[in-house]
Design an enzyme around this catalytic site. Structure first.
Site, PDB file in Angstrom:
ATOM      1  CB  SER A 203      -0.960  -0.111   1.087  1.00  0.00           C
ATOM      2  OG  SER A 203      -0.413   0.792   1.995  1.00  0.00           O
ATOM      3  CE  LYS A 204      -1.744   5.784  -3.587  1.00  0.00           C
ATOM      4  NZ  LYS A 204      -2.387   6.691  -4.388  1.00  0.00           N
ATOM      5  NE  ARG A 205      -4.362   5.068   2.972  1.00  0.00           N
ATOM      6  CZ  ARG A 205      -5.000   3.901   3.032  1.00  0.00           C
ATOM      7  NH1 ARG A 205      -5.209   3.222   4.061  1.00  0.00           N
ATOM      8  NH2 ARG A 205      -5.779   3.514   1.827  1.00  0.00           N
TER       9      ARG A 205
END
Ligand code: GLU
Length: 473
Positions: free
Chosen positions: A240-242
């Protein structure tokens, strides 16, 4: 005719999961001479990021995932930007209301605390109540009425899946601003755009029954579903980007070639039946088959991607690689007279990234202050005496070679000849020369190429330094 669509939401960078979806949609379409459609899903205006639309276009262009229909290209089923299709959805929602498959909901957006599922309050309003609320322009959403029961469907990757409707909420189809939700728009658009194969991440598996109920309500055929396996990062967490996992843009900034990224992510879920690893996009189109997509989570391994990058760099045409490497070569090599094209050829097959070049060629400008033990190498069967013999005997021979004849071939031949006359193996003759010229345990080319590259004067100078080191032992 196979028709697939890539349906990204313009919410930021292109992350690897999205790019893989685009790639698989492209491959499925092109593998059967089908059509690949781009549809921008921007109905959630809160999540909209201005530059994200360009990121989508740029990524598809850079990777060569060219779409046949979509923004800027057109097609018979447009517009392909959902916010521009806003008026398409309401009539379908009203049709569902008439069929008793959906209802107006006037409840406030905020659900009572602790309540998971909408309590269906408005499903029980009578027609008069509904009419008077509509007449006074009370804000409303439209919700899907989920019947009791179970839905079973077949996914091409995950097989047969059954979901009890107990687990499904009466989802909102049309929001209070009149915009459709993703959950509604994807069904209407996939049908009206004649999409045959819906390819998306496995996080959508549990929502699929809701969509199938919608298809059923309209009497439409359900598309073929291809849900792609989860992607995990090196820590085993969902990519995930996060969590800081790299986006496509970041991978490019790190020096990955787009074609290497594409090749690598094809393997995040798919495997080639003959275990081949290097593929161009055109070769992937040929080889791809839905039946070779696996449902087990795939691991994003940055080391493997780096290796793949090296494989793609190796196979670039020499002049393409030279153009790419030139700025780095120019800032890494300042010695006058050095042919950077030669250096480029030497390093091309020895690097994973263009940024690896300076470390490989640093010996050109300046001979490192190396340890004399470098001459002693078991594998090459050299020791200090052999090294000294090699260097001392080749110096006068090299000295006699004119500048015009100072080239790799001549130098190699005379060195091998000299080794023979001394009854030295090739490695015993060449290793000391290579060491004296590079001062490093490894170099991007062999002894005679190094001599040719550095020139006569520098070659003889460096061999003298080697001899002095050996004599000082
Ligand atoms: N807009 C959705 C997303 O970006 C598309 C999902 C789908 O392919 O249906 O996740």
């Amino acid at each position: 005719m196979v028709r697939t669509r890539f349906a990204p939401s313009p919410t930021g960078n292109m992350h690897i999961g999205n790019l893989r979806t685009a790639l698989f949609e492209y491959l499925i379409a092109k593998n059967s001479n089908g059509t690949f459609v781009l549809r921008i899903e921007d109905t959630d205006q809160n999540r909209y990021v201005e530059s994200a639309m360009d990121i989508i276009f740029d990524t598809l262009r850079i990777t060569g995932l060219n779409y046949d229909e979509g923004p800027g290209v057109g097609g018979n089923y447009g517009p392909y930007i959902q916010s521009e299709r806003k008026d398409h959805y309401m009539p379908y929602a009203k049709e569902l209301i008439e069929k008793g498959k959906a209802y107006y909901c006037f409840c406030s957006k905020d659900m009572p605390e602790g309540q998971q599922k909408y309590n269906r309050h408005c499903a029980n309003l009578n027609q008069n109540e509904i009419d008077s609320k509509l007449a006074t322009s009370e804000p409303f959403v439209i919700r899907q009425l989920i019947p009791e029961g179970k839905t079973t469907f077949c996914d091409e990757v995950f097989g047969s899946i059954t979901i009890d409707h107990e687990e499904i909420e009466d989802q909102i189809l049309i929001k209070s601003d009149g915009m459709p939700t993703y959950n509604f728009a994807n069904v209407i658009d996939d049908h009206t755009m004649a999409i045959t194969h819906v390819v998306r991440g496995s996080e959508y598996l549990t929502s699929t029954p809701k969509y199938n109920l919608l298809y059923e309500s309209f009497g439409w055929d359900v598309p073929v579903y291809v849900h792609l396996p989860l992607m995990l990062n090196e820590q085993g967490e969902k990519l995930s980007k996060r969590r800081g996992d790299a986006s496509f843009q970041e991978l490019l900034d790190q020096g990955h070639l787009p074609e290497a990224v594409i090749n690598y992510i094809a393997f995040l879920g798919w495997s080639s039946p003959d275990n081949r690893e290097y593929f161009t996009l055109a070769e992937l189109v040929e080889a791809f088959a839905i039946k070779n997509i696996s449902k087990s989570p795939s691991l994003f391994d940055s080391k493997k991607l780096a290796w793949m990058n090296g494989e793609h760099i190796k196979r670039l045409p020499e002049d393409v690689f030279y153009d790419m490497a030139l700025p780095v070569l120019q800032s890494a090599v300042h010695t006058p007279g050095i042919n950077l094209k030669d250096v480029s050829k030497m390093v091309q097959s020895r690097i994973l990234f263009v940024k690896d070049i300076p470390e490989l060629v640093d010996f050109i400008d300046k001979l490192p202050n190396y340890d004399v033990d470098l001459f002693i190498n078991k594998k090459m069967k050299t020791d200090a005496a052999i090294a000294l013999q090699s260097l001392e005997s080749i110096i006068p021979i090299f000295n006699d070679i004119s500048i015009e004849n100072w080239n790799n071939r001549t130098l190699y031949e005379v060195a091998i000849e000299c080794g023979k006359s001394l009854s030295l193996k090739n490695s015993q003759m060449l290793w000391p020369i290579r060491t004296a010229l590079s001062g490093k345990p490894s170099s991007p080319c062999g002894a005679s190429e190094l001599c040719a590259l550095l020139g006569k004067e520098e070659t003889l100078k460096r061999m003298d330094i080697g001899i002095n080191k050996l004599k000082a032992l």
